[in-house]
Design a protein around this motif. Structure first.
Motif, PDB file in Angstrom:
ATOM      1  N   GLN A   1      51.824  -7.709  -7.410  1.00 38.03           N
ATOM      2  CA  GLN A   1      52.333  -6.360  -7.644  1.00 38.03           C
ATOM      3  C   GLN A   1      51.881  -5.464  -6.496  1.00 38.03           C
ATOM      4  O   GLN A   1      50.709  -5.364  -6.193  1.00 38.03           O
ATOM      5  CB  GLN A   1      51.811  -5.817  -8.967  1.00 38.03           C
ATOM      6  N   VAL A   2      52.853  -4.819  -5.853  1.00 37.91           N
ATOM      7  CA  VAL A   2      52.531  -3.936  -4.734  1.00 37.91           C
ATOM      8  C   VAL A   2      51.927  -2.640  -5.251  1.00 37.91           C
ATOM      9  O   VAL A   2      52.427  -2.039  -6.201  1.00 37.91           O
ATOM     10  CB  VAL A   2      53.792  -3.637  -3.916  1.00 37.91           C
ATOM     11  N   GLN A   3      50.848  -2.252  -4.615  1.00 33.14           N
ATOM     12  CA  GLN A   3      50.208  -0.984  -4.972  1.00 33.14           C
ATOM     13  C   GLN A   3      49.865  -0.203  -3.721  1.00 33.14           C
ATOM     14  O   GLN A   3      49.340  -0.769  -2.755  1.00 33.14           O
ATOM     15  CB  GLN A   3      48.937  -1.223  -5.781  1.00 33.14           C
ATOM     16  N   LEU A   4      50.160   1.079  -3.750  1.00 34.34           N
ATOM     17  CA  LEU A   4      49.714   2.020  -2.725  1.00 34.34           C
ATOM     18  C   LEU A   4      48.915   3.088  -3.452  1.00 34.34           C
ATOM     19  O   LEU A   4      49.445   3.764  -4.339  1.00 34.34           O
ATOM     20  CB  LEU A   4      50.898   2.649  -1.996  1.00 34.34           C
ATOM     21  N   VAL A   5      47.663   3.227  -3.094  1.00 32.79           N
ATOM     22  CA  VAL A   5      46.780   4.144  -3.804  1.00 32.79           C
ATOM     23  C   VAL A   5      46.238   5.169  -2.817  1.00 32.79           C
ATOM     24  O   VAL A   5      45.473   4.820  -1.911  1.00 32.79           O
ATOM     25  CB  VAL A   5      45.636   3.397  -4.504  1.00 32.79           C
ATOM     26  N   GLU A   6      46.617   6.431  -3.033  1.00 32.94           N
ATOM     27  CA  GLU A   6      46.155   7.502  -2.157  1.00 32.94           C
ATOM     28  C   GLU A   6      44.845   8.093  -2.685  1.00 32.94           C
ATOM     29  O   GLU A   6      44.586   8.071  -3.886  1.00 32.94           O
ATOM     30  CB  GLU A   6      47.183   8.634  -2.067  1.00 32.94           C
ATOM     31  N   SER A   7      44.084   8.630  -1.764  1.00 31.75           N
ATOM     32  CA  SER A   7      42.868   9.360  -2.126  1.00 31.75           C
ATOM     33  C   SER A   7      42.559  10.349  -1.017  1.00 31.75           C
ATOM     34  O   SER A   7      43.129  10.265   0.074  1.00 31.75           O
ATOM     35  CB  SER A   7      41.695   8.404  -2.343  1.00 31.75           C
ATOM     36  N   THR A  28      52.171  -8.482   2.160  1.00 33.57           N
ATOM     37  CA  THR A  28      51.894  -8.274   3.574  1.00 33.57           C
ATOM     38  C   THR A  28      52.814  -7.188   4.101  1.00 33.57           C
ATOM     39  O   THR A  28      54.022  -7.241   3.895  1.00 33.57           O
ATOM     40  CB  THR A  28      52.132  -9.577   4.357  1.00 33.57           C
ATOM     41  N   PHE A  29      52.224  -6.223   4.783  1.00 29.46           N
ATOM     42  CA  PHE A  29      53.004  -5.117   5.315  1.00 29.46           C
ATOM     43  C   PHE A  29      53.177  -5.211   6.828  1.00 29.46           C
ATOM     44  O   PHE A  29      53.499  -4.222   7.479  1.00 29.46           O
ATOM     45  CB  PHE A  29      52.340  -3.789   4.945  1.00 29.46           C
ATOM     46  N   GLY A 107      64.777   7.892   0.776  1.00 31.94           N
ATOM     47  CA  GLY A 107      65.426   6.797   0.067  1.00 31.94           C
ATOM     48  C   GLY A 107      65.258   5.432   0.712  1.00 31.94           C
ATOM     49  O   GLY A 107      65.543   4.409   0.078  1.00 31.94           O
ATOM     50  N   ALA A 108      64.796   5.390   1.943  1.00 32.19           N
ATOM     51  CA  ALA A 108      64.634   4.119   2.649  1.00 32.19           C
ATOM     52  C   ALA A 108      63.288   3.474   2.385  1.00 32.19           C
ATOM     53  O   ALA A 108      63.031   2.376   2.855  1.00 32.19           O
ATOM     54  CB  ALA A 108      64.817   4.333   4.144  1.00 32.19           C
ATOM     55  N   TYR A 109      62.431   4.173   1.668  1.00 30.10           N
ATOM     56  CA  TYR A 109      61.088   3.664   1.392  1.00 30.10           C
ATOM     57  C   TYR A 109      61.087   2.931   0.063  1.00 30.10           C
ATOM     58  O   TYR A 109      61.553   3.443  -0.945  1.00 30.10           O
ATOM     59  CB  TYR A 109      60.069   4.799   1.431  1.00 30.10           C
ATOM     60  N   ASP A 110      60.554   1.695   0.088  1.00 31.09           N
ATOM     61  CA  ASP A 110      60.612   0.808  -1.065  1.00 31.09           C
ATOM     62  C   ASP A 110      59.451   1.004  -2.027  1.00 31.09           C
ATOM     63  O   ASP A 110      59.599   0.801  -3.234  1.00 31.09           O
ATOM     64  CB  ASP A 110      60.590  -0.655  -0.598  1.00 31.09           C
ATOM     65  N   TYR A 111      58.310   1.356  -1.497  1.00 32.06           N
ATOM     66  CA  TYR A 111      57.098   1.441  -2.312  1.00 32.06           C
ATOM     67  C   TYR A 111      56.463   2.808  -2.122  1.00 32.06           C
ATOM     68  O   TYR A 111      56.431   3.335  -1.012  1.00 32.06           O
ATOM     69  CB  TYR A 111      56.095   0.346  -1.919  1.00 32.06           C
ATOM     70  N   TRP A 112      55.934   3.324  -3.226  1.00 31.55           N
ATOM     71  CA  TRP A 112      55.335   4.659  -3.222  1.00 31.55           C
ATOM     72  C   TRP A 112      54.009   4.662  -3.973  1.00 31.55           C
ATOM     73  O   TRP A 112      53.847   3.946  -4.969  1.00 31.55           O
ATOM     74  CB  TRP A 112      56.271   5.663  -3.901  1.00 31.55           C
ATOM     75  N   GLY A 113      53.102   5.499  -3.501  1.00 29.67           N
ATOM     76  CA  GLY A 113      51.877   5.751  -4.245  1.00 29.67           C
ATOM     77  C   GLY A 113      52.100   6.848  -5.272  1.00 29.67           C
ATOM     78  O   GLY A 113      53.200   7.395  -5.391  1.00 29.67           O
ATOM     79  N   GLN A 114      51.045   7.164  -5.991  1.00 32.76           N
ATOM     80  CA  GLN A 114      51.145   8.143  -7.069  1.00 32.76           C
ATOM     81  C   GLN A 114      51.006   9.571  -6.561  1.00 32.76           C
ATOM     82  O   GLN A 114      51.315  10.518  -7.303  1.00 32.76           O
ATOM     83  CB  GLN A 114      50.080   7.861  -8.138  1.00 32.76           C
TER      84      GLN A 114
END
Length: 122
Positions: A1-7, A28-29, A107-114
């Protein structure tokens, strides 16, 4: 599961600095562009900056050129956004995102953080 976590968001006075982090996991990015977007209340989400994971090419919105710097740490799978000389108009929720196209279009971005809130007081 892809996760992007901002802080790293928070409250800062005008002229101050903050550093945001985006920890990526789940795939892998290597061939991806990692971007930062922001959305202020009542406004559309807008492009801020992006970096190509391989090679490190960077792109900036005119509004942040010379003040913001994007970077990445391959070993930590983390992207950073160093924000200096902050202005009240930089106040927004900041989102990290990943795209295999490399564009300023949301719209071209596949994955987003919260998202992480950045508030700049005058």
């Amino acid at each position: 599961q892809v996760q992007l976590v901002e802080s790293g968001g928070g409250l800062v006075q005008a002229g101050g600095s903050l550093r945001l982090s985006c920890a990526a996991s789940g795939r892998t990015f290597n061939n991806y562009f990692m971007g930062w977007f922001r959305q202020a209340p009542g406004k559309e989400r807008e492009f801020v900056t992006a970096i190509r994971w391989n090679g490190g090419s960077t792109y900036y919105a005119d509004s942040v050129k010379g003040r913001f710097t994007i970077s990445r740490d391959n070993a930590k799978n983390t992207v950073y956004l160093q924000m200096n000389s902050l202005k009240p108009e930089d106040t927004a929720v900041y989102y990290c995102a990943a795209s295999n196209i490399g564009t300023v279009v949301v719209g071209a971005y596949d994955y987003w953080g919260q998202g992480t809130q950045v508030t700049v007081s005058s």
